[in-house]
Structure formats: structure tokens, C-alpha cells
Scaffold this active site. Structure first.
Site, PDB file in Angstrom:
ATOM      1  N   LYS A  53       0.841  -1.205   0.000  1.00 53.18           N
ATOM      2  CA  LYS A  53       0.000   0.000   0.000  1.00 53.18           C
ATOM      3  C   LYS A  53       0.870   1.246   0.000  1.00 53.18           C
ATOM      4  O   LYS A  53       0.629   2.195  -0.755  1.00 53.18           O
ATOM      5  CB  LYS A  53      -0.936  -0.015   1.214  1.00 53.18           C
ATOM      6  CG  LYS A  53      -2.077  -1.008   1.044  1.00 53.18           C
ATOM      7  CD  LYS A  53      -2.817  -1.299   2.340  1.00 53.18           C
ATOM      8  CE  LYS A  53      -3.823  -2.431   2.100  1.00 53.18           C
ATOM      9  NZ  LYS A  53      -4.459  -2.926   3.324  1.00 53.18           N
ATOM     10  N   GLN A  97      -4.740  -1.619   9.592  1.00 52.73           N
ATOM     11  CA  GLN A  97      -4.644  -2.958   9.005  1.00 52.73           C
ATOM     12  C   GLN A  97      -5.252  -3.987   9.959  1.00 52.73           C
ATOM     13  O   GLN A  97      -4.890  -4.051  11.131  1.00 52.73           O
ATOM     14  CB  GLN A  97      -3.168  -3.280   8.699  1.00 52.73           C
ATOM     15  CG  GLN A  97      -2.971  -4.572   7.943  1.00 52.73           C
ATOM     16  CD  GLN A  97      -3.579  -4.556   6.533  1.00 52.73           C
ATOM     17  OE1 GLN A  97      -3.423  -3.583   5.796  1.00 52.73           O
ATOM     18  NE2 GLN A  97      -4.262  -5.623   6.167  1.00 52.73           N
ATOM     19  N   ASP A 120     -11.095   2.856   3.761  1.00 54.27           N
ATOM     20  CA  ASP A 120     -11.409   1.425   3.648  1.00 54.27           C
ATOM     21  C   ASP A 120     -12.908   1.217   3.455  1.00 54.27           C
ATOM     22  O   ASP A 120     -13.343   0.140   3.059  1.00 54.27           O
ATOM     23  CB  ASP A 120     -10.986   0.698   4.945  1.00 54.27           C
ATOM     24  CG  ASP A 120      -9.790  -0.221   4.730  1.00 54.27           C
ATOM     25  OD1 ASP A 120      -9.491  -0.525   3.564  1.00 54.27           O
ATOM     26  OD2 ASP A 120      -9.179  -0.631   5.732  1.00 54.27           O
TER      27      ASP A 120
END
Ligand code: NAD
Length: 284
Positions: A53, A97, A120
């Protein structure tokens, strides 16, 4: 029939070029899209994901910061870090995460991220906005699947879509996105009776189960579109999806491979969402 392979890697590359151009335009206006990624603990797979990422962010000209916290970090300290990032004008997207260590509540953490920086798309406000068809950050994997279909010119309206899997990050939201685009959606899951009865009627199957080679040719109608979300290792340790590619690709009309299918789209849509969040600041 031999299926047309939907090349997610190629479609993701095209989308990334478009994003990089938009990033450049925004930078000329003095705004550099910024993504903060928080990694708690030292999960090997998670580390690989966050490194990818970060690298993709930099490749597209964005600012990225990785915040690494030890496994024993308290929930209070993590929430304080998120609060700090919520108020940081250089950061447009915050990603924590998952999975998190057991002593930390994932839902508390997700809910502490500002919905305006929730790239997200997991915050209940964004989920609710998605469900009601309002503008929101869409969860990256489901969003990527819809972009793959759009890029391949596969129409969705009126189609029967069978989603296998009902997780909050893939199964549930992808079904909702199909519904928003006027598909008829069936959800199947671990308690579904006679899975094959459902999947064999599908025009489009989305497999998000997490079991290697779970969907066989017998599950699939001739000519169906098969989207494989799974990332698994088979007995030989080789990366494979939830779909038995060799047999299903002889029967399906379209199929996504693993790797180079849905996977590259997930990270691309994360970049898209971060860019979108940065662009949103122009409105305030
Ligand atoms: P999950 O474990 O949270 O959910 C799996 C779902 O499969 C559950 O809803 C369960 O009901 C269903 N299921 C389990 N056994 C079943 C059975 N026998 N019949 C029917 N349904 C069954 O998993 P997830 O987070 O949704 O991920 C699914 C897969 O997708 C995993 O392999 C994961 O690694 C992969 N994944 C890939 C990406 C990507 O970017 N490509 C992103 C997220 C997840």
C-alpha cells in the site's frame, strides 16, 4: 466454452495511471493526497499488505506514512493515535490494518476513524450511506469488483448474482453494490443448504469463501461470469483462489484469475478513495 479471462492486473494499471494524473492536478493546487496506515503487531501477511500500500501510494505521487505499533499497544493508545490523524490536515485517508490483536475491539477502532477519512469504507456511516445509495467511500475489494465488470463491459442490471460468503468486508457489501446496480442478489454462506442449487442459476458468481478451489464446474452455469475473491494456498503451497480455475474456466463465459484478478483492484481502489478524500477537502 472457454472463458475470457478478466485481467485485473491490466485494468488496475490503467486505473492507476488515471489516478496518478488526478494526483498531479491536485498537487498543482497545493494538495498532496496523504494516506496513513497503522499496523499493530507483526503479522507477516499484514506487513506485506501495508508495504504494498505504501509503495503504491508513492508510485502514484501520494504522501504515505506507516505507523508501526507494538503488539501490546493498548486500545486507548491506538484510539489516541487515530484521533491525532483525524485532525491532521496532511492525512486524507486512515487505514488500520486488520486483524488487530485480540485485546483491541475492531469495531471500536473502525468507528473512531473519521468517516471523512475512512478510505477502507468500513465505518458504519459509510456502510449506511452505501446501503442507501448515497455518496460514500466504498469498501475497496467490492468496489474493485464492480470496476472490473464495468471495464469489461459486463452489464449487471437484471442479472442474477450469487455471492458466496457474507463477511462484512467482501460478501455483504459486494451484494449491496450489485443490488444498487439493479441486479437480483442471492447470498450464500456456511449455513446455506444445497449451495449448488443456487450457484448453478447464477449469471454472475462472486466467490468470497477462503477455501482453495471450493467452486467447481458443477456449481457454475454454462457462460456465467465468475469472480474469484479468494486468496489461498493449495496443498503444494501455491497461491490459488476459491474457484477451481482449470475446470471452471472451461465452462464460464468470463473468469478472474488468482493472482492478477481481484487482488490488484483492491489496492487501486484504496488509492482512488484516498484521492477522492483529498479532493473532497476542496469543497470545504
Ligand atoms: P471470511 O472468513 O470473513 O468469510 C468467509 C465466508 O465464507 C463466510 O461468510 C462464510 O459464511 C462463508 N463460507 C464458509 N464456508 C462456506 C461453505 N462451505 N459454503 C458457503 N459459504 C461458506 O472471509 P473474507 O474476509 O470475506 O475473505 C474471503 C476470501 O477472500 C479469503 O480467501 C480472503 O483471503 C480473500 N480476500 C481477498 C481480497 C482481495 O483483495 N482479493 C480481499 C479480502 C479478502
Amino acid at each position: 466454452m472457454t472463458a475470457t479471462i478478466i485481467n485485473g492486473k491490466e485494468i488496475a494499471s490503467q486505473k492507476k495511471v488515471e489516478i496518478a494524473i488526478e494526483v498531479q492536478k491536485l498537487k498543482e493546487l497545493g494538495i498532496t493526497p496523504g494516506l496513513a496506515v497503522i499496523l499493530v503487531g507483526d503479522n507477516h501477511a499484514s506487513r506485506t499488505y501495508v508495504t504494498n500500500k505504501e509503495k503504491t501510494c508513492r508510485d502514484l505521487g501520494m504522501y504515505s506514512v506507516l505507523i508501526e505499533l507494538p503488539e501490546e499497544t493498548s486500545q486507548e493508545d491506538l484510539l489516541a493515535k487515530i484521533e491525532e490523524l483525524n485532525g491532521d490536515p496532511a492525512i486524507h485517508g486512515i487505514l488500520v490494518q486488520l486483524p488487530l490483536p485480540k485485546h483491541i475491539s475492531e469495531s471500536k477502532v473502525i468507528e473512531s476513524i473519521s468517516p471523512l477519512k475512512d478510505v477502507d469504507g468500513f465505518h458504519p456511516i459509510n456502510i449506511g450511506r452505501m446501503m442507501t445509495g448515497q455518496d460514500s467511500f466504498l469498501p475497496c475489494t467490492p468496489f474493485g469488483i464492480m470496476v472490473l465488470l464495468e471495464a469489461t463491459e459486463i452489464s449487471v442490471a437484471g442479472k442474477h448474482v450469487v455471492v458466496v460468503g457474507r463477511s462484512n468486508i467482501v460478501g455483504k457489501p459486494v451484494g449491496q453494490l450489485f443490488l444498487n446496480q439493479h441486479a437480483t442478489v442471492t447470498y450464500c454462506h456456511s449455513r446455506t443448504k444445497d449451495l449448488q442449487f443456487h450457484t448453478s442459476q447464477a449469471d454472475i458468481i462472486v466467490a468470497a469463501v477462503g477455501i482453495a478451489n471450493f467452486i467447481k464446474a458443477d456449481h457454475v452455469k454454462e457462460g456465467a461470469v465468475v469472480i474469484d475473491v479468494g486468496i489461498n494456498r493449495n496443498e503444494a503451497g501455491k497461491l490459488c483462489g476459491d474457484v477451481a480455475f482449470d475446470e471452471v474456466s472451461k465452462k464460464a463465459g468470463y473468469i478472474t484469475p488468482v493472482p492478477k484478478g481481484v487482488g490488484p483492484m483492491t489496492i487501486t481502489m484504496l488509492m482512488y478513495n484516498t484521492l477522492k478524500s483529498a479532493k473532497n477537502t476542496l469543497r470545504f
